[in-house]
Write a protein that holds these residues in place. Structure first.
Motif, PDB file in Angstrom:
ATOM      1  N   ALA A   1      -0.108   7.676   5.006  1.00  0.00           N
ATOM      2  CA  ALA A   1      -0.248   6.088   5.068  1.00  0.00           C
ATOM      3  C   ALA A   1      -1.340   5.779   3.959  1.00  0.00           C
ATOM      4  O   ALA A   1      -1.379   4.508   3.655  1.00  0.00           O
ATOM      5  N   ARG A   2      -1.827   6.874   3.289  1.00  0.00           N
ATOM      6  CA  ARG A   2      -3.174   6.585   2.516  1.00  0.00           C
ATOM      7  C   ARG A   2      -2.645   6.959   1.077  1.00  0.00           C
ATOM      8  O   ARG A   2      -3.185   6.882  -0.217  1.00  0.00           O
ATOM      9  N   ILE A   3      -1.181   7.312   0.800  1.00  0.00           N
ATOM     10  CA  ILE A   3      -0.899   7.566  -0.339  1.00  0.00           C
ATOM     11  C   ILE A   3       0.294   6.525  -1.011  1.00  0.00           C
ATOM     12  O   ILE A   3       1.255   6.098  -0.212  1.00  0.00           O
ATOM     13  N   HIS A   4      -0.158   5.657  -1.885  1.00  0.00           N
ATOM     14  CA  HIS A   4       0.748   4.537  -2.344  1.00  0.00           C
ATOM     15  C   HIS A   4       1.152   4.958  -3.848  1.00  0.00           C
ATOM     16  O   HIS A   4       0.647   5.210  -4.741  1.00  0.00           O
ATOM     17  N   HIS A   5       2.470   4.424  -3.952  1.00  0.00           N
ATOM     18  CA  HIS A   5       3.220   4.330  -5.343  1.00  0.00           C
ATOM     19  C   HIS A   5       4.013   3.371  -5.167  1.00  0.00           C
ATOM     20  O   HIS A   5       4.704   2.943  -4.252  1.00  0.00           O
ATOM     21  N   ASP A   6       4.764   2.729  -6.462  1.00  0.00           N
ATOM     22  CA  ASP A   6       5.861   2.028  -6.438  1.00  0.00           C
ATOM     23  C   ASP A   6       7.095   2.772  -6.209  1.00  0.00           C
ATOM     24  O   ASP A   6       7.185   4.032  -6.059  1.00  0.00           O
ATOM     25  N   PRO A   7       8.186   1.920  -5.719  1.00  0.00           N
ATOM     26  CA  PRO A   7       9.634   2.652  -5.552  1.00  0.00           C
ATOM     27  C   PRO A   7      10.053   3.498  -6.754  1.00  0.00           C
ATOM     28  O   PRO A   7       9.865   3.012  -7.836  1.00  0.00           O
ATOM     29  N   LEU A   8      10.593   4.915  -6.605  1.00  0.00           N
ATOM     30  CA  LEU A   8      10.899   5.554  -7.826  1.00  0.00           C
ATOM     31  C   LEU A   8      12.144   5.158  -8.392  1.00  0.00           C
ATOM     32  O   LEU A   8      12.674   5.734  -9.368  1.00  0.00           O
ATOM     33  N   ASP A   9      12.971   4.106  -7.611  1.00  0.00           N
ATOM     34  CA  ASP A   9      14.063   4.032  -7.993  1.00  0.00           C
ATOM     35  C   ASP A   9      14.341   2.552  -7.896  1.00  0.00           C
ATOM     36  O   ASP A   9      13.347   1.651  -7.879  1.00  0.00           O
ATOM     37  N   THR A  10      15.482   1.849  -7.913  1.00  0.00           N
ATOM     38  CA  THR A  10      15.591   0.440  -7.965  1.00  0.00           C
ATOM     39  C   THR A  10      14.810  -0.366  -6.769  1.00  0.00           C
ATOM     40  O   THR A  10      15.189  -0.040  -5.648  1.00  0.00           O
ATOM     41  N   PRO A  11      13.797  -0.957  -6.975  1.00  0.00           N
ATOM     42  CA  PRO A  11      12.842  -1.394  -6.011  1.00  0.00           C
ATOM     43  C   PRO A  11      13.357  -2.116  -4.880  1.00  0.00           C
ATOM     44  O   PRO A  11      13.195  -1.977  -3.808  1.00  0.00           O
ATOM     45  N   VAL A  12      14.436  -3.145  -5.406  1.00  0.00           N
ATOM     46  CA  VAL A  12      14.978  -3.798  -4.133  1.00  0.00           C
ATOM     47  C   VAL A  12      15.904  -3.210  -3.108  1.00  0.00           C
ATOM     48  O   VAL A  12      15.781  -3.569  -1.952  1.00  0.00           O
ATOM     49  N   LEU A  13      16.316  -1.983  -3.635  1.00  0.00           N
ATOM     50  CA  LEU A  13      16.870  -1.218  -2.668  1.00  0.00           C
ATOM     51  C   LEU A  13      16.201  -0.322  -1.852  1.00  0.00           C
ATOM     52  O   LEU A  13      16.525   0.323  -0.919  1.00  0.00           O
ATOM     53  N   THR A  14      14.973   0.404  -2.612  1.00  0.00           N
ATOM     54  CA  THR A  14      14.373   1.301  -2.177  1.00  0.00           C
ATOM     55  C   THR A  14      12.946   1.245  -1.676  1.00  0.00           C
ATOM     56  O   THR A  14      12.422   2.185  -1.092  1.00  0.00           O
ATOM     57  N   ALA A  15      12.495  -0.031  -2.037  1.00  0.00           N
ATOM     58  CA  ALA A  15      10.878  -0.265  -1.410  1.00  0.00           C
ATOM     59  C   ALA A  15      10.846  -0.029   0.247  1.00  0.00           C
ATOM     60  O   ALA A  15      11.807  -0.484   0.847  1.00  0.00           O
ATOM     61  N   PRO A  16       9.758   0.363   0.572  1.00  0.00           N
ATOM     62  CA  PRO A  16       9.688   0.796   2.000  1.00  0.00           C
ATOM     63  C   PRO A  16       9.844  -0.721   2.899  1.00  0.00           C
ATOM     64  O   PRO A  16       9.591  -1.967   1.927  1.00  0.00           O
ATOM     65  N   LEU A  17      10.448  -0.627   3.966  1.00  0.00           N
ATOM     66  CA  LEU A  17      10.411  -1.885   4.842  1.00  0.00           C
ATOM     67  C   LEU A  17       9.421  -2.163   5.652  1.00  0.00           C
ATOM     68  O   LEU A  17       8.970  -3.112   5.916  1.00  0.00           O
ATOM     69  N   THR A  18       9.301  -1.201   6.553  1.00  0.00           N
ATOM     70  CA  THR A  18       8.262  -1.554   7.634  1.00  0.00           C
ATOM     71  C   THR A  18       6.860  -1.342   6.943  1.00  0.00           C
ATOM     72  O   THR A  18       6.532  -0.499   6.326  1.00  0.00           O
ATOM     73  N   PRO A  19       6.204  -2.600   7.140  1.00  0.00           N
ATOM     74  CA  PRO A  19       4.829  -2.470   6.212  1.00  0.00           C
ATOM     75  C   PRO A  19       3.910  -1.424   6.904  1.00  0.00           C
ATOM     76  O   PRO A  19       3.987  -1.072   8.158  1.00  0.00           O
ATOM     77  N   PRO A  20       3.174  -0.728   6.263  1.00  0.00           N
ATOM     78  CA  PRO A  20       1.998   0.201   6.418  1.00  0.00           C
ATOM     79  C   PRO A  20       1.058  -0.507   7.589  1.00  0.00           C
ATOM     80  O   PRO A  20       0.853  -1.896   7.353  1.00  0.00           O
ATOM     81  N   ARG A  21       0.518   0.281   8.350  1.00  0.00           N
ATOM     82  CA  ARG A  21      -0.474  -0.347   9.271  1.00  0.00           C
ATOM     83  C   ARG A  21      -1.707  -0.860   8.765  1.00  0.00           C
ATOM     84  O   ARG A  21      -2.133  -0.215   7.483  1.00  0.00           O
ATOM     85  N   PRO A  22      -2.443  -1.936   8.919  1.00  0.00           N
ATOM     86  CA  PRO A  22      -3.575  -2.229   8.167  1.00  0.00           C
ATOM     87  C   PRO A  22      -4.881  -1.065   8.119  1.00  0.00           C
ATOM     88  O   PRO A  22      -4.610  -0.245   9.123  1.00  0.00           O
ATOM     89  N   PRO A  23      -5.513  -1.041   7.088  1.00  0.00           N
ATOM     90  CA  PRO A  23      -6.416   0.094   6.856  1.00  0.00           C
ATOM     91  C   PRO A  23      -7.238   0.720   8.029  1.00  0.00           C
ATOM     92  O   PRO A  23      -7.346   1.593   8.466  1.00  0.00           O
ATOM     93  N   GLN A  24      -7.557  -0.548   8.928  1.00  0.00           N
ATOM     94  CA  GLN A  24      -8.727  -0.271   9.775  1.00  0.00           C
ATOM     95  C   GLN A  24      -7.826   0.382  11.031  1.00  0.00           C
ATOM     96  O   GLN A  24      -8.685   0.870  11.975  1.00  0.00           O
ATOM     97  N   GLU A  25      -6.434   0.123  11.161  1.00  0.00           N
ATOM     98  CA  GLU A  25      -5.870   0.921  12.236  1.00  0.00           C
ATOM     99  C   GLU A  25      -5.537   2.345  11.818  1.00  0.00           C
ATOM    100  O   GLU A  25      -5.047   2.903  12.843  1.00  0.00           O
ATOM    101  N   ILE A  26      -5.685   2.805  10.695  1.00  0.00           N
ATOM    102  CA  ILE A  26      -5.232   4.130  10.464  1.00  0.00           C
ATOM    103  C   ILE A  26      -6.486   5.044  10.884  1.00  0.00           C
ATOM    104  O   ILE A  26      -7.780   5.023  10.664  1.00  0.00           O
ATOM    105  N   ASP A  27      -6.002   6.074  11.653  1.00  0.00           N
ATOM    106  CA  ASP A  27      -6.842   7.054  12.240  1.00  0.00           C
ATOM    107  C   ASP A  27      -7.914   7.600  11.195  1.00  0.00           C
ATOM    108  O   ASP A  27      -7.244   8.217  10.167  1.00  0.00           O
ATOM    109  N   GLN A  28      -8.977   7.977  11.322  1.00  0.00           N
ATOM    110  CA  GLN A  28      -9.606   8.644  10.493  1.00  0.00           C
ATOM    111  C   GLN A  28      -9.779  10.393  10.877  1.00  0.00           C
ATOM    112  O   GLN A  28      -9.567  10.405  11.916  1.00  0.00           O
ATOM    113  N   PRO A  29      -9.741  11.159   9.587  1.00  0.00           N
ATOM    114  CA  PRO A  29      -9.767  12.663  10.069  1.00  0.00           C
ATOM    115  C   PRO A  29     -11.079  12.947  10.681  1.00  0.00           C
ATOM    116  O   PRO A  29     -12.029  12.173  10.603  1.00  0.00           O
TER     117      PRO A  29
END
Length: 394
Positions: A366-394
């Motif tokens: 969830a902390r690694i971000h990059h643009d789609p590596l292929d046709t964006p409209v077909l391959t971009a993630p669908l389910t949005p990531p959880r807001p940063p405050q909801e991501i568990d800290q190590p």
């Protein structure tokens, strides 16, 4: 979604028949476009002259829709994205029935004995559901913004190594966020769109500067680098992408850039500076040779002005003073990075390998971000990531 979701029986029928067609998918898409253009010549102008990429898009889009047909939320999200994206091609609600009729005729031709009246009805329902979502999303988008922005090239600077900095002035204000990317259509290859990232946050004069590398065999990129000049007109699609500082919470940043992938990374750094951000930023810039370390001097000057920015260069195919090796290798040496928010942009192989390195070192996905590596409209993630405050800290 105005129509009821497909039943389990209908889902089974469309998936079974698609599996029968799959080995002949290439032939089917050729046939589909042949009868579409023959029966409805008015739609030919929506498509590029070179149809190879478009045939692949149709097949992949169809496969994605069928894969999501029992996941209503993501199906709606995917079809809505398609509907908004199709606006820049000039797609109208009246075009959807023509496409649907030709699609069903193509499936019937290639599905053989797997095709019957019940299967045809299931496919008609599936297409109707997708088309309704797409047209509704397009209608909603029409009330918010143009389908595309006309723009003029106002500056063109060749930087060597096949790279040009191209600045355009849109006719209308163009709102975007640092780190996003933009689709562009050129006058040399109409209806053929390529994606480029502005190399800066939004400016008060509304201009956008893109870093474009002439890719071997890339018609659009070579035209932009070697033929474009001030005065030429281009069209811009709506901004896309979620690789923005809003995703980072208050964590320190790891930024990784290869080649012209430095453009959105630079935009993030400039935005961080404008916001007087109180966190540390580690930037790694990679290339095959020292000559290809595009934009490194600019980043080093930024580091001199901002104590929180550290810049390192990595060269993989030349022995020079400094870091040797590919970006993923250098990342491994300086890691681990599990406490950072990571943003990566560059060649797909580099991004893929760098992501694998970060995951191996314990960086949460969830902390690694990059643009789609292929046709964006077909391959971009669908389910949005959880807001940063909801991501568990190590």
């Amino acid at each position: 979604m105005t129509s009821a979701p497909l039943t389990d029986r209908e889902i089974s029928l469309v998936r079974t028949s698609l599996a029968v067609v799959a080995p002949q998918a290439t032939e089917m898409t050729v046939y589909f476009y042949a009868i579409l253009f023959a029966r409805h010549p008015e739609v030919r102008g929506l498509f590029p002259d070179n149809m190879d990429v478009q045939r692949d898009r149709l097949l992949r889009g169809l496969l994605r829709i069928i894969d999501l047909v029992d996941d209503v939320d993501n199906l709606v999200q995917f079809c809505s994205r398609l509907g908004r994206d199709h606006r820049k091609f000039g797609a109208l609600e009246a075009h959807y029935p023509a496409v649907g009729d030709c699609l069903l005729a193509s499936l019937a031709r290639y599905a053989g004995t797997a095709w019957n009246a019940e299967t045809a009805a299931a496919w008609s329902r599936a297409y109707t559901v997708a088309a309704q979502v797409m047209t509704a999303a397009a209608e909603d988008d029409t009330r918010l913004r143009p389908a595309a922005w006309e723009a003029q090239i106002v500056r063109h600077e060749y930087r060597g190594s096949g790279i040009a900095e191209i600045t355009v002035q849109p006719d209308l204000p163009y709102a975007y966020t640092a780190g996003q990317y933009v689709s562009m259509e050129t006058p040399w290859y109409p209806r053929t769109w390529r994606h480029y990232s502005p190399a800066h946050p939004p400016r008060t004069d509304n201009t956008l500067t893109f870093h474009v590398r002439a890719v071997h065999g890339g018609q659009v990129s070579n035209a932009l680098v070697h033929h474009a000049a001030p005065g030429h007109r281009v069209r811009l699609g709506p901004p896309q992408g979620e690789m923005t500082l809003a995703a980072a919470g208050d964590r320190d940043l790891l930024l990784v850039a290869g080649g012209t992938g430095l453009a959105p990374i630079r935009a993030l750094i400039e935005e961080a500076a404008a916001l007087d951000m109180r966190r540390y930023v580690e930037l790694f810039v990679g290339a095959r040779t020292a000559q290809e370390l595009y934009g490194l001097d600019d980043m080093l000057r930024l580091a001199q002005r901002h104590y929180w920015l550290t810049v390192r260069a990595a060269v993989s195919h030349e022995h020079i003073p400094g870091q040797q090796g590919t970006l993923p290798q250098v990342l491994r040496e300086f890691g681990p990075w599990y406490r950072h928010e990571a943003f990566l942009c560059g060649p797909p192989d580099m991004v893929t390998t760098a992501v694998r390195t970060l995951l191996q070192q314990g960086t949460p996905q969830a902390r690694i971000h990059h643009d789609p590596l292929d046709t964006p409209v077909l391959t971009a993630p669908l389910t949005p990531p959880r807001p940063p405050q909801e991501i568990d800290q190590p």
